[in-house]
Write an enzyme that holds these catalytic residues in place. Structure first.
Site, PDB file in Angstrom:
ATOM      1  N   SER A 230       0.864  -1.165   0.000  1.00 11.94           N
ATOM      2  CA  SER A 230       0.000   0.000   0.000  1.00 11.94           C
ATOM      3  C   SER A 230       0.901   1.215   0.000  1.00 11.94           C
ATOM      4  O   SER A 230       1.792   1.322   0.845  1.00 11.94           O
ATOM      5  CB  SER A 230      -0.872  -0.026   1.259  1.00 11.94           C
TER       6      SER A 230
ATOM      7  N   ASN B  45      -0.105  -7.006   2.816  1.00 12.09           N
ATOM      8  CA  ASN B  45      -1.356  -7.760   2.827  1.00 12.09           C
ATOM      9  C   ASN B  45      -1.186  -9.194   2.319  1.00 12.09           C
ATOM     10  O   ASN B  45      -0.482  -9.418   1.334  1.00 12.09           O
ATOM     11  CB  ASN B  45      -2.403  -7.048   1.974  1.00 12.09           C
TER      12      ASN B  45
ATOM     13  N   ARG C 191     -34.186 -40.217 -14.878  1.00 12.40           N
ATOM     14  CA  ARG C 191     -33.494 -38.938 -15.141  1.00 12.40           C
ATOM     15  C   ARG C 191     -34.196 -37.850 -14.343  1.00 12.40           C
ATOM     16  O   ARG C 191     -35.423 -37.788 -14.315  1.00 12.40           O
ATOM     17  CB  ARG C 191     -33.486 -38.563 -16.632  1.00 12.40           C
TER      18      ARG C 191
END
Lengths: 434, 434, 434, 434
Positions: A271, A279, A310
């Site tokens: 950052s 992070n 089915r």
């Protein structure tokens, strides 16, 4: 495919399950079915040849295909229709041998299985890589002391290698599961409208086709979906084991713990405005997937009580869910490899953190040794009292106990003497991979 | 235990997982641990003997135990405390050998595994019974014609034996899964506070204890829970296969279908005010459980990413959920046996239902035969036209086609000629159980 | 987007959640934030103007964006980076006002909310249409007699309008829920890195921006996600109510019941080889979605315990799951409208089915009337005996009871006299929509 | 009820949902129904009086009741049978007025609703207490500085009061949801066998009975279960918000963070052998429940597509699941109150942790201030460089920047100047509760 598909999914599996490859897998079924039927004398090989030539996704109009599904209820019907038209354009006679004796679900299920075959190969290959990375880390950190934690509280020292050796065992068990479910799930589906087969898909043709496609033979599994559910479960379990690793990493990366870090590709997780942040981007993906996959596995289990020969809905609910499970779990696996390949371990900080409680994490060990000298009770009381004093006065436990001349205190406050059989366990695990 | 516990649960499994047996399984761990430690020379056998004598749930104050869990966070801590007090009352010295070297999770996990051992025996035994019942039914209804249905629409004839033979295969696969997971899940947990063991629970003691308890040896699985998750999944899959059977039964019991019925114990499912009703009470339980178990399995998968060396919450979430999965699935299995043992089949009605569409369900077969005479296209067009006429005029398809002298019509409107390889499939499945 | 996306999803919602619109919603946030900040004197309006001009998804390099997410962990960071570069190319000074004071999650969350606003509009509109269709059907079939069924057994007569009137009530309740959650979920997210705001996103700016975007103001909901979870739940509930309708339709469409049919678009659900089939294609989609959405809702609930001021993984797990819930539920809603708009009702067959039990479904009514004449016990015994005889002899109950001259038998075997207050209930419900 | 029931469940709710109270709630329905029917002239009040006298769970043979459920499929049938026998023993005539006109599901559903009424009262009361505790904590820690964390990394300072004020908002929203769902879910079920009512349960009787039981009136919701699903969802959401609090606490209690602690009841969470440990026992329960409740909510949503007028299985799957959701969520709520009532906050440690990054968490603030002096770019570059130097040299950022005389550095390294509008936000939230 969405903004985030490359973030959460395995790109390799996205390709295996792309529209093109999904359709091609179904066309491969049709092409090989015709070949085998011709080889078994049902019709001339030249017709099979024409069908095979046309059974190429590049000839398929995908837009038309997609919009037809709302009418047909599955992709097989309009796909066979397009294929039939393509064949018809070439040979009026050949058209009657397209999809001969098969039912929609035969195409859809076998197409899926052909994709799962590749998926299993992917998982086997990637799991082998992850095992290798975990072996490396375990070897490297066999003697890297750190604190073991229970209920997120510091408990007693271990080594980082013990942690990763146990990851390694879990990952290897998942690999075994996937290799073993292989034989369960890779079954040709060729059973006809109601599972009873017919003259065009008799036992011989089934066996031949299965062999040609390198699949196992079985009776109809149109509405007995346990093998598919097992495959989903096995991936769900792998997903959980990957997430256990990621969970630990995220916790160990906390600013206050700072023992382990995701490898720093330039800028990853950084950052510009909060320069101290690092992070856990990669672990975050694995944890996100871990919150999603289990309930998708449950959907596969919920889809099992399929009606009669089915199902009306439950079968359909499997389609996108099973591929989602594959893609998410595959994504987590790739991320886990990345994580393990680039993991940074701050062994210095690990040692500092061991000291955070000022010796208290050694209390149990000291108590055990003392017990053999002065009896369990007396030992326990002495250590307990010392610990209380240490906490109250904010002093190191060794400081408080320094006048206890019964045992060699220094030795008892060294991590190497408090890790139980960590090294032996690690070595016995590594020995299995030597 | 609630009003409905005997309705949804297996009573046998309720007993295995009763409070008494849960506590006893943990006490058995403590008792045997002490024995093995004594046999390995850690202390006198007489102390182990005292511990074993006291390790009896009848000496435990359950109310006290339960209320202590809010303080301790698990049952092991207050249980060991009570055991220690009991031992202490007998021998002050013996008390120091109670729970020596073990951690709470060792007791709780191994206790659970001892219960799962009995649970697996239960499932193996009951699944063998269910297989037997399904073999019987399949043999009996090998040639009982009925209509196969896809998307809840009549499709083509099969035999009821084909249906049950495919159930049988699914149930046998579940049995194999449970027998095979046996080796995965029945692992002694004996790893100490942070999984690194210690001098009191060294490799030798672990091996001896595992052997004594007939469990497998493994390293710590405190926070690597894949084997447990696999066990849950395997039960979840069985649950789904049982529900597939129940789903079919419920549909076949509909007033409008009326082909199959749950056995009529006096009054079961009946209604004094609605005398025509025959409620599918037993199948209903299986279907209810089928709506519950999958998401409990998901909870087990969600519980996998456990933090560090012991989890704060995820481990705890397993406790009641795993036993719930066992009890519900066991309940469904018992109900399924009851269902199959008492099933009533109305083969007459099955034949009538085959005729419901006035021959239309034979259209495909006729078309296929005609194709070999007059070509696929011509055949298809002829039959399609005939079907439309039949529907419009409300007549039987045979009536419409009666002047088509190309094929032996009568033969084509007999179910025995329209069931494909139903009999061959049944026989090949039954052969495996001969 | 996959082969099946148009089958399971709402196309309208696929567009709302397309990559382009997802990015545009985030850019709209940035654009309007800059405008409001400028209007509040933080910088010159001309800079805001530049930002707004560049905040257009057509200027965004999507491939670059997607691949950057693996580094950044979310889409906001690389998107703001691209926007900043675009602005920078125009004005070096303007660049510093891009995304001023906001955090990634502000952009992502508000962007989502802007899409949810449109989603809610979609649901309101479509639900109004579905209500209208249900009102129509209810009016039309107010007096269409059919049998009510419990546990899939015929029970007593009702009218088809009663069934659909109760659907209508459920759908209207879902509409109310969605309109009411509107106010909960449509909240501007503008809270800054840790939820404490800052000088650039003060109270005034927040209020102004919320007003501009027609959103509600609230404090940070970065890690308090209850409103989002509520929105997911509300859609999950709607999904369930839609599936209840589809479940009934599928059952009523069974060959053996044949009371109701999906509208026959040319070829829909048909089978060229099985001409009698009329597959419930549209209902099948709704049922498939109903097997998927609940567990996606659970994933949203599981995502709630988000760590501290921003989560590592749980937040990320919401992204694709919430939009999936919207698209699937929207798809089911569209299919339900299609279903109701084109439903074919065979009221003749409904009457026939009422007669299937040969009068037994009237037994309770007769018993009740007789009770007032000869006492409950005597009545019950007489009717019970008559029913048994009827079943044994295969005769109609009226035939058996014909000599019972106590009551007007004919009247009691008419459905109109056995439907309780069906009509009154229907009328009272319809009255609410008059 | 199991070993762990008092650990995970609310004891108060265990009582509300005990077998005795479950049965009594159903008997209350029968008793009041008879009263109302008598008051409406259907029969003599004396008969109603007899029914009411007998409608007492103390007269019920619970063992017999439980074992009868396997025959009847629900508890209502054998319960009414026992009640009828009790009444019959007193008055032969009265027996015919027992359960008159009602169906099993009317009894079961209304009984449940009467229990939910008490459950809602419980939640309202307890939530009010929790709100109060959160208000207190928020007031007390309005100015208690701590670091805000994103992705488990230190980000920027906030105050502890901001955290708890946002909890407070979430909890209050949950309270509103529960109060509002109150009106949705507390509906009398009185609709008869197929939802069409009958002469004995006409509109007037329904209205009167609803009023008597303080419930709302509605049409049949036998198979339209949206309100029940909503109630389950609302509890699921509360559960998630409680778990968000517990998640934070567990993380803040970590040995390395040590900012907040569960109140130390004597011995709670302690370990005699690891004296430094302070296990988050109470939070652990909440987190365990948070891993279980979401998938139980999903089961309720999955139970929605109930067949026709009464479901075969889905309704049954609700019974134990909904009460489980109540008891688990209630348990978490009680634990959360305990947690908040006894929370220990180490504000000293919070300040120390703010300093852990040696000033780096202030970088963004400094950069912003500098920007207004020397421009954003120059500011950003200067601070970024200083941060790198600080990290490399292991020095405090203030030390590195000390010669930057542009701004008042000291002020910028104080938490009170870096918490944005934390105080204003807190105060505005508290104002709502003044």
């Amino acid at each position: 495919m969405s903004l985030y598909s490359d973030f959460f999914y395995s790109k390799q599996l996205e390709i295996i399950f792309s529209d093109e490859n999904t359709v091609q897998a179904m066309l491969d079924f049709e092409s090989n079915l015709a070949q085998i039927q011709a080889e078994n004398g049902l019709f001339d090989l030249e017709f099979a040849q024409i069908i095979s030539e046309k059974a190429n996704h590049q000839f398929i109009d995908f837009e038309k295909l997609k919009s037809a599904i709302n009418q047909s209820g599955n992709v097989a019907i309009p796909l066979v229709k397009q294929l039939t038209q393509l064949v018809y354009n070439q040979s009026i006679e050949a058209l009657k041998y397209v999809h001969l004796g098969a039912t929609s679900q035969d195409v859809v299920d076998t197409g899926l299985v052909l994709q799962l075959k590749k998926t299993i190969d992917f998982f086997e290959e990637k799991l082998t890589v992850l095992e290798f990375k975990l072996i490396e880390i375990t070897k490297r950190h066999r003697l890297t002391f750190m604190v073991g934690r229970t209920l997120l509280q510091q408990a007693k020292p271990i080594t980082f290698g013990l942690k990763t050796a146990l990851y390694l065992e879990a990952i290897s068990r998942s690999k075994s599961r996937i290799l073993s479910v292989n034989n369960q799930v890779l079954h040709l589906q060729l059973a006809g409208a109601v599972g009873s087969q017919n003259q065009f898909i008799n036992s011989k043709i089934k066996t031949d086709l299965a062999q040609k496609l390198s699949l196992n033979v079985s009776n109809s599994w149109h509405t007995n979906r346990d093998n598919l559910a097992e495959f989903a479960s096995v991936l769900g379990i792998l997903n959980g084991s990957l997430a256990k690793i990621a969970k630990d990493i995220v916790l160990l990366m906390q600013t206050e713990v700072a023992e382990v870090f995701e490898g720093a590709e330039t800028g990853k997780g950084g950052s510009s405005t909060m320069p101290h942040k690092r992070n856990p981007v990669t672990s975050t993906v694995i944890l996100a997937n871990a919150n999603r996959v289990p309930n998708l596995v449950a959907t596969m289990l919920l889809a099992m009580p399929q009606e009669h020969e089915r199902s009306a809905g439950l079968w359909h609910s499997e389609w996108d869910v099973l591929t989602e499970i594959c893609k998410l779990t595959g994504g987590s696996l790739e991320k886990a490899i990345d994580l393990m390949a680039n993991l940074e371990v701050d062994s210095e900080r690990m040692l500092q953190n061991i000291e955070l409680t000022k010796g208290l994490i050694y209390a149990e060990n000291i108590s055990l040794t003392l017990a053999s000298k002065i009896g369990k009770d007396a030992a326990h009381q002495m250590v307990e009292k010392a610990c209380k004093t240490a906490i109250l006065e904010g002093k190191h436990l060794k400081e408080i106990l320094k006048n206890t001349e019964i045992i060699d205190l220094d030795e008892h406050f060294k991590p190497e003497n408090a890790i139980g059989f960590s090294i032996e366990i690690i070595d016995s695990i590594l020995a299995k991979y030597a």
